[in-house]
Scaffold this motif. Structure first.
Motif, PDB file in Angstrom:
ATOM      1  N   ARG A  55       0.837  -1.212   0.000  1.00 44.61           N
ATOM      2  CA  ARG A  55       0.000   0.000   0.000  1.00 44.61           C
ATOM      3  C   ARG A  55       0.869   1.258   0.000  1.00 44.61           C
ATOM      4  O   ARG A  55       0.737   2.143   0.841  1.00 44.61           O
ATOM      5  CB  ARG A  55      -0.962  -0.027   1.185  1.00 44.61           C
ATOM      6  CG  ARG A  55      -1.856  -1.254   1.186  1.00 44.61           C
ATOM      7  CD  ARG A  55      -2.831  -1.288   2.333  1.00 44.61           C
ATOM      8  NE  ARG A  55      -3.916  -0.329   2.150  1.00 44.61           N
ATOM      9  CZ  ARG A  55      -4.948  -0.182   2.998  1.00 44.61           C
ATOM     10  NH1 ARG A  55      -5.001  -0.941   4.082  1.00 44.61           N
ATOM     11  NH2 ARG A  55      -5.891   0.693   2.760  1.00 44.61           N
ATOM     12  N   LEU A  56       1.755   1.308  -0.999  1.00 46.80           N
ATOM     13  CA  LEU A  56       2.659   2.437  -1.185  1.00 46.80           C
ATOM     14  C   LEU A  56       2.334   3.148  -2.497  1.00 46.80           C
ATOM     15  O   LEU A  56       1.960   2.511  -3.478  1.00 46.80           O
ATOM     16  CB  LEU A  56       4.117   1.963  -1.193  1.00 46.80           C
ATOM     17  CG  LEU A  56       4.654   1.413   0.131  1.00 46.80           C
ATOM     18  CD1 LEU A  56       6.000   0.760  -0.092  1.00 46.80           C
ATOM     19  CD2 LEU A  56       4.765   2.524   1.168  1.00 46.80           C
ATOM     20  N   PRO A  57       2.521   4.475  -2.555  1.00 40.17           N
ATOM     21  CA  PRO A  57       2.164   5.238  -3.754  1.00 40.17           C
ATOM     22  C   PRO A  57       3.342   5.457  -4.700  1.00 40.17           C
ATOM     23  O   PRO A  57       4.502   5.457  -4.286  1.00 40.17           O
ATOM     24  CB  PRO A  57       1.694   6.564  -3.180  1.00 40.17           C
ATOM     25  CG  PRO A  57       2.568   6.760  -1.975  1.00 40.17           C
ATOM     26  CD  PRO A  57       2.829   5.366  -1.417  1.00 40.17           C
ATOM     27  N   ALA A  58       3.020   5.682  -5.975  1.00 39.13           N
ATOM     28  CA  ALA A  58       4.033   6.011  -6.985  1.00 39.13           C
ATOM     29  C   ALA A  58       3.466   7.030  -7.948  1.00 39.13           C
ATOM     30  O   ALA A  58       2.298   6.934  -8.361  1.00 39.13           O
ATOM     31  CB  ALA A  58       4.482   4.765  -7.744  1.00 39.13           C
ATOM     32  N   VAL A  59       4.287   8.004  -8.304  1.00 41.22           N
ATOM     33  CA  VAL A  59       3.939   8.959  -9.360  1.00 41.22           C
ATOM     34  C   VAL A  59       4.820   8.673 -10.564  1.00 41.22           C
ATOM     35  O   VAL A  59       5.865   8.029 -10.456  1.00 41.22           O
ATOM     36  CB  VAL A  59       4.123  10.420  -8.899  1.00 41.22           C
ATOM     37  CG1 VAL A  59       3.113  10.784  -7.834  1.00 41.22           C
ATOM     38  CG2 VAL A  59       5.545  10.667  -8.404  1.00 41.22           C
ATOM     39  N   ALA A  60       4.397   9.153 -11.736  1.00 42.83           N
ATOM     40  CA  ALA A  60       5.128   8.902 -12.984  1.00 42.83           C
ATOM     41  C   ALA A  60       5.810  10.178 -13.448  1.00 42.83           C
ATOM     42  O   ALA A  60       5.186  11.243 -13.507  1.00 42.83           O
ATOM     43  CB  ALA A  60       4.178   8.413 -14.065  1.00 42.83           C
ATOM     44  N   GLU A  61       7.078  10.035 -13.773  1.00 47.16           N
ATOM     45  CA  GLU A  61       7.804  11.151 -14.367  1.00 47.16           C
ATOM     46  C   GLU A  61       7.111  11.582 -15.663  1.00 47.16           C
ATOM     47  O   GLU A  61       6.458  10.791 -16.336  1.00 47.16           O
ATOM     48  CB  GLU A  61       9.248  10.739 -14.664  1.00 47.16           C
ATOM     49  CG  GLU A  61      10.108  11.868 -15.192  1.00 47.16           C
ATOM     50  CD  GLU A  61      11.462  11.387 -15.673  1.00 47.16           C
ATOM     51  OE1 GLU A  61      12.381  12.210 -15.743  1.00 47.16           O
ATOM     52  OE2 GLU A  61      11.587  10.189 -15.996  1.00 47.16           O
ATOM     53  N   PRO A 113      -4.294   0.918  -7.468  1.00 44.65           N
ATOM     54  CA  PRO A 113      -4.517   1.698  -6.243  1.00 44.65           C
ATOM     55  C   PRO A 113      -3.269   2.404  -5.742  1.00 44.65           C
ATOM     56  O   PRO A 113      -3.352   3.265  -4.862  1.00 44.65           O
ATOM     57  CB  PRO A 113      -5.007   0.641  -5.246  1.00 44.65           C
ATOM     58  CG  PRO A 113      -4.547  -0.664  -5.786  1.00 44.65           C
ATOM     59  CD  PRO A 113      -4.540  -0.515  -7.273  1.00 44.65           C
ATOM     60  N   SER A 114      -2.112   2.056  -6.294  1.00 42.47           N
ATOM     61  CA  SER A 114      -0.863   2.728  -5.912  1.00 42.47           C
ATOM     62  C   SER A 114      -0.515   3.901  -6.815  1.00 42.47           C
ATOM     63  O   SER A 114       0.405   4.664  -6.502  1.00 42.47           O
ATOM     64  CB  SER A 114       0.300   1.723  -5.930  1.00 42.47           C
ATOM     65  OG  SER A 114       0.224   0.834  -4.847  1.00 42.47           O
ATOM     66  N   TYR A 115      -1.206   4.066  -7.940  1.00 39.80           N
ATOM     67  CA  TYR A 115      -0.824   5.113  -8.888  1.00 39.80           C
ATOM     68  C   TYR A 115      -1.344   6.465  -8.429  1.00 39.80           C
ATOM     69  O   TYR A 115      -2.547   6.654  -8.234  1.00 39.80           O
ATOM     70  CB  TYR A 115      -1.350   4.797 -10.283  1.00 39.80           C
ATOM     71  CG  TYR A 115      -0.957   5.842 -11.313  1.00 39.80           C
ATOM     72  CD1 TYR A 115       0.377   6.185 -11.495  1.00 39.80           C
ATOM     73  CD2 TYR A 115      -1.915   6.493 -12.083  1.00 39.80           C
ATOM     74  CE1 TYR A 115       0.755   7.146 -12.427  1.00 39.80           C
ATOM     75  CE2 TYR A 115      -1.557   7.441 -13.022  1.00 39.80           C
ATOM     76  CZ  TYR A 115      -0.222   7.774 -13.185  1.00 39.80           C
ATOM     77  OH  TYR A 115       0.137   8.731 -14.104  1.00 39.80           O
ATOM     78  N   ALA A 116      -0.432   7.437  -8.286  1.00 43.26           N
ATOM     79  CA  ALA A 116      -0.790   8.749  -7.760  1.00 43.26           C
ATOM     80  C   ALA A 116      -0.674   9.858  -8.791  1.00 43.26           C
ATOM     81  O   ALA A 116      -0.745  11.038  -8.439  1.00 43.26           O
ATOM     82  CB  ALA A 116       0.072   9.077  -6.545  1.00 43.26           C
ATOM     83  N   GLY A 117      -0.467   9.515 -10.067  1.00 41.68           N
ATOM     84  CA  GLY A 117      -0.549  10.523 -11.108  1.00 41.68           C
ATOM     85  C   GLY A 117       0.768  10.923 -11.739  1.00 41.68           C
ATOM     86  O   GLY A 117       1.843  10.485 -11.328  1.00 41.68           O
ATOM     87  N   PRO A 118       0.697  11.784 -12.761  1.00 44.64           N
ATOM     88  CA  PRO A 118       1.895  12.256 -13.469  1.00 44.64           C
ATOM     89  C   PRO A 118       2.560  13.404 -12.726  1.00 44.64           C
ATOM     90  O   PRO A 118       1.910  14.157 -11.996  1.00 44.64           O
ATOM     91  CB  PRO A 118       1.325  12.735 -14.805  1.00 44.64           C
ATOM     92  CG  PRO A 118      -0.058  13.205 -14.458  1.00 44.64           C
ATOM     93  CD  PRO A 118      -0.546  12.294 -13.362  1.00 44.64           C
ATOM     94  N   ILE A 119       3.866  13.544 -12.928  1.00 40.83           N
ATOM     95  CA  ILE A 119       4.591  14.625 -12.288  1.00 40.83           C
ATOM     96  C   ILE A 119       5.557  15.212 -13.318  1.00 40.83           C
ATOM     97  O   ILE A 119       6.445  14.538 -13.816  1.00 40.83           O
ATOM     98  CB  ILE A 119       5.306  14.137 -11.021  1.00 40.83           C
ATOM     99  CG1 ILE A 119       5.904  15.303 -10.264  1.00 40.83           C
ATOM    100  CG2 ILE A 119       6.314  13.055 -11.296  1.00 40.83           C
ATOM    101  CD1 ILE A 119       6.277  14.961  -8.849  1.00 40.83           C
ATOM    102  N   GLY A 120       5.340  16.441 -13.679  1.00 38.95           N
ATOM    103  CA  GLY A 120       6.137  17.080 -14.710  1.00 38.95           C
ATOM    104  C   GLY A 120       5.445  18.355 -15.137  1.00 38.95           C
ATOM    105  O   GLY A 120       4.541  18.847 -14.462  1.00 38.95           O
ATOM    106  N   TYR A 121       5.828  18.916 -16.256  1.00 41.71           N
ATOM    107  CA  TYR A 121       5.175  20.124 -16.751  1.00 41.71           C
ATOM    108  C   TYR A 121       3.682  19.853 -16.913  1.00 41.71           C
ATOM    109  O   TYR A 121       3.272  18.809 -17.418  1.00 41.71           O
ATOM    110  CB  TYR A 121       5.770  20.542 -18.086  1.00 41.71           C
ATOM    111  CG  TYR A 121       7.207  20.981 -18.010  1.00 41.71           C
ATOM    112  CD1 TYR A 121       7.657  21.795 -16.968  1.00 41.71           C
ATOM    113  CD2 TYR A 121       8.123  20.590 -18.982  1.00 41.71           C
ATOM    114  CE1 TYR A 121       8.980  22.197 -16.907  1.00 41.71           C
ATOM    115  CE2 TYR A 121       9.449  20.985 -18.916  1.00 41.71           C
ATOM    116  CZ  TYR A 121       9.875  21.793 -17.878  1.00 41.71           C
ATOM    117  OH  TYR A 121      11.182  22.178 -17.815  1.00 41.71           O
TER     118      TYR A 121
END
Length: 562
Positions: free
Chosen positions: A245-251, A263-271
Motif C-alpha cells: 500500500r505504497l504510492p508512486a507517481v510517474a515522471e 490503487p498505488s498510482y498517484a498521477g503524473p509529475i512534470g510540466y
C-alpha cells in the motif's frame, strides 16, 4: 565387391557450401539480424548502398521513411518499445543533420539507439567533398560513442559493440559512420556474439538501507520513469507497491509503469502537473526514484526538494547519476528490472499512516483524471468532449504517442495507461515526434490500438510519415488538435508580453483531406456537437483495420486541459 555410387537425380542441385566471405556492408546486416534486430528505419542514400543491398535478402524489415528526422524518431521510439536498440540509417551531410534531432531525443531520454550514417570514401576526406562533414564534431556531445568504420575487417565487432554500448549503463544513442568504399570491401565472415549487459541489483546493504528508510517513513513516495523498463519489471514493481500500500507517481511523459488503474498510482509529475502532485514532493518524507532522477522537470526547475536534509533514494544503473539534483541519501546501482526483482526480499509490516497517505494521493489522482462531461457544448470542438467519448471505447491495452505542445495535456490527464508500454513520448520536448512514434508503435505492436495526439504545428513537422504508415500497413488513430497556433509558445508569450502575439499564429490545411490524400481515412470536426459522431466513425474505421485514421479537431485558441 564393387560399391556402386548412384548418380544424382537430374533435377537435384549440387550442394553449395555457405560462403566464407561477404562485403562489410552485408556483414553489418548479418550481425544486426543475428542480434535480434527486427527492423531498421531508413532514408536511402548512395553512400551506404552496400548495406541497403544486404537488407534485400534479410529478415530485417526495412521501413522506408520520408525524412531523416522521422526515421530517427521512429528508431528512438523503437528503442523505448522493445528490449533492443532502435536502428536508423541515413546518408551523409544533410541526411545526418536531419537525423540529429532523434539522437538528441535518445540522449535526453536515455533510449538505446544506433544511427548508421553513410560517408564519403576515405580518399576524399578533408577535401570539402560532396556532403562531407565532421561526424565526431557533430555528434560527440550528444551520443555515447561515435565510431567510424575505417577498417572493413572490424565491421562485425563495431556493430556488436555499438548494440552493447547503446544498452550498457545509462542507455543512449551510438553513431556509426560507414565510408562507402570501406563497406564495399570483401571480408571474412565470422560470428560475433551479443555482449551481455549488466543489470546490477541490490546488495545486502542496499536492502537494509531501503527497508529501514521505508519502515521509518510515514509518507514515502516512489517516482518511476526512464526508458529502461519492460512489462515484467512494471508488473513486479506494481505488485509490490500494491501489496504494501505504497504510492508512486510517474515522471513526465513516462506514464504506464504503474498502471493507470492501480490503487498505488498517484498521477503524473512534470510540466502541466496538477498542483497537489507537485506539493507532495515537499510533503513526503522519503522519495525513491526508480529508473529516473530528480532533474529539472520533476523538481520544477531545480526549485523543489533541493535541501540536503531530504531523504532521496536513487535507483539508477548510471554510476555518475548524470542529471540529478538535490540530496542523495543512497544510490542503488541497478536497472529497474533488477531492482523490482530484488524488492521481493523486503517485507514491511502493515502501517495505517502509510495506507492513509497512499489512499489520499490515489483519490487526488482519481479526481484529476475523471473524464469531463460527455454532453457537447455550443461552439467549436473541444478536446474535453473528444476524450470523454474516446476513452471509454479504448482497448484495454491501448497505447498513446505524442510529441510536444499543450495538446499533450489531454493524454497526461485522461489516457488510461494500463499495459506497459502504453505511453511513448519525448522528454526533451521535441516537436514532430507524434506521427513517427505512432508509426513505429503500430509496426511493433500490430495487434494493439495505437492512438497519437498531435498539435497542428507539430503534425506539420513530420506528418508526411503517414505515407510510411500507408506503405507499411501501420494503422494508428491520429488526433490532430488544430488551434491555428504554436500554443505553448503563445502561452509563454502572453505571460511575458501580454497582448503582443508574435511569431506563433498559423494558417493550416484541411488535415482530414490530407489524410485521405495519404491513403488513410480523415474526419473533420468543427463544432462540439459533431464530436460524438466523429469519434464513433473514426473508431469504426480503425476497428476495420484497413488503414490509419485521422480525426481533425478544430479547437479554440486556449488551453482546455488544465
Amino acid at each position: 565387391m564393387t560399391q556402386l555410387i548412384s548418380a544424382p537425380a537430374p533435377d537435384a542441385a549440387p550442394a553449395t557450401a555457405a560462403p566464407t566471405t561477404a562485403t562489410a556492408g552485408h556483414e553489418i546486416v548479418r550481425v544486426l539480424e543475428e542480434h535480434g534486430i527486427r527492423r531498421t528505419f531508413v532514408v536511402p542514400g548512395e553512400s551506404y548502398l552496400e548495406v541497403l543491398d544486404g537488407l534485400h535478402d534479410s529478415s530485417i524489415e526495412t521501413v522506408i521513411c520520408r525524412h531523416e528526422g522521422g526515421a530517427a524518431y521512429m528508431a528512438e521510439a523503437e528503442g523505448k518499445l522493445g528490449q533492443l536498440p532502435g536502428i536508423a540509417m541515413v546518408t551523409r551531410g544533410p541526411g545526418a543533420a536531419n537525423a540529429l534531432v532523434g539522437v538528441h531525443t535518445a540522449w535526453q531520454d536515455s533510449t538505446p539507439m544506433v544511427l548508421f550514417i553513410g560517408l564519403i570514401p576515405l580518399a576524399h576526406r578533408h577535401k570539402e567533398a560532396f556532403q562531407e562533414f565532421d561526424v565526431d564534431g557533430w555528434f560527440a556531445a550528444g551520443a555515447k560513442s561515435v565510431v567510424i568504420l575505417d577498417v572493413a575487417e572490424r565491421a562485425q565487432e563495431v556493430v556488436a559493440d555499438a548494440l552493447f554500448l547503446a544498452q550498457a549503463g545509462r542507455p543512449g544513442p551510438v553513431v556509426i559512420g560507414l565510408p562507402e568504399d570501406v563497406i564495399r570491401e570483401t571480408i571474412q565472415r565470422h560470428p560475433q556474439p551479443a555482449l551481455p549487459v549488466a543489470e546490477g541489483g541490490m546488495t545486502a546493504g542496499d536492502l537494509e538501507a531501503l527497508r529501514d528508510a521505508l519502515e521509518t517513513a510515514e509518507k514515502p513516495l516512489f517516482v518511476t520513469g526512464g526508458s529502461d523498463w519492460d512489462a515484467e519489471a512494471s508488473a513486479r514493481l506494481t505488485g509490490w507497491l500494491e501489496q504494501h500500500r505504497l504510492p508512486a507517481v510517474a515522471e513526465w511523459r513516462t506514464e504506464g509503469i504503474v498502471p493507470f488503474d492501480s490503487p498505488s498510482y498517484a498521477g503524473p509529475i512534470g510540466y502541466g502537473r496538477p498542483k497537489p502532485t507537485l506539493d507532495v514532493l515537499e510533503e513526503c518524507d522519503l522519495l525513491v526514484f526508480v529508473g529516473t532522477l530528480p532533474g529539472d522537470v520533476v523538481t520544477n526547475g531545480f526549485l523543489v526538494r533541493q535541501g540536503w536534509e531530504r531523504r532521496n533514494f536513487l535507483v539508477s544503473i548510471d554510476p555518475t547519476l548524470r542529471g540529478r539534483s538535490g540530496a542523495v541519501s543512497h544510490h542503488i546501482l541497478a536497472r529497474p528490472g533488477a531492482f523490482a526483482r530484488d524488492l521481493a526480499r523486503i517485507e514491511l509490516a502493515p502501517d495505517a499512516a502509510r495506507a492513509d497517505w497512499t489512499a489520499r494521493l490515489r483519490e487526488q489522482q482519481r479526481a484529476f483524471s475523471a473524464l469531463p462531461a460527455r454532453t457537447p457544448k455550443p461552439g467549436p470542438a473541444s478536446m474535453d468532449t473528444v476524450m470523454a467519448h474516446l476513452v471509454p471505447q479504448l482497448e484495454h491495452d491501448a497505447l498513446v504517442t505524442f510529441g510536444a505542445g499543450e495538446h499533450t495535456n489531454w493524454a497526461h490527464r485522461y489516457f488510461p495507461t494500463r499495459s506497459y508500454p502504453s505511453m511513448i513520448s519525448c522528454g526533451n520536448g521535441s516537436m514532430g515526434y507524434s506521427i513517427p512514434s505512432a508509426v513505429a508503435a503500430s509496426l511493433h505492436f500490430p495487434e494493439r490500438q495505437v492512438v497519437s495526439i498531435a498539435g497542428d504545428g507539430e503534425f506539420l513537422m513530420n506528418g508526411q510519415e503517414l505515407a510510411t504508415a500507408k506503405q507499411l500497413g501501420a494503422t494508428p488513430l491520429v488526433i490532430v488538435v488544430d488551434n491555428q497556433e504554436y500554443g505553448t509558445i503563445r502561452t509563454h508569450q502572453e505571460r511575458r508580453h501580454p497582448g503582443r502575439v508574435s511569431g506563433t499564429q498559423l494558417e493550416n490545411p484541411d488535415f482530414a483531406m490530407l489524410a485521405n490524400a495519404y491513403g488513410g481515412f480523415g474526419f473533420r470536426v468543427e463544432t462540439d456537437a459533431e464530436v460524438p459522431a466523429a469519434v464513433e466513425q473514426a473508431l469504426a474505421r480503425w476497428r476495420a483495420g484497413e488503414r490509419f485514421v485521422l480525426l481533425h479537431v478544430l479547437t479554440e485558441q486556449r488551453s482546455q486541459a488544465y
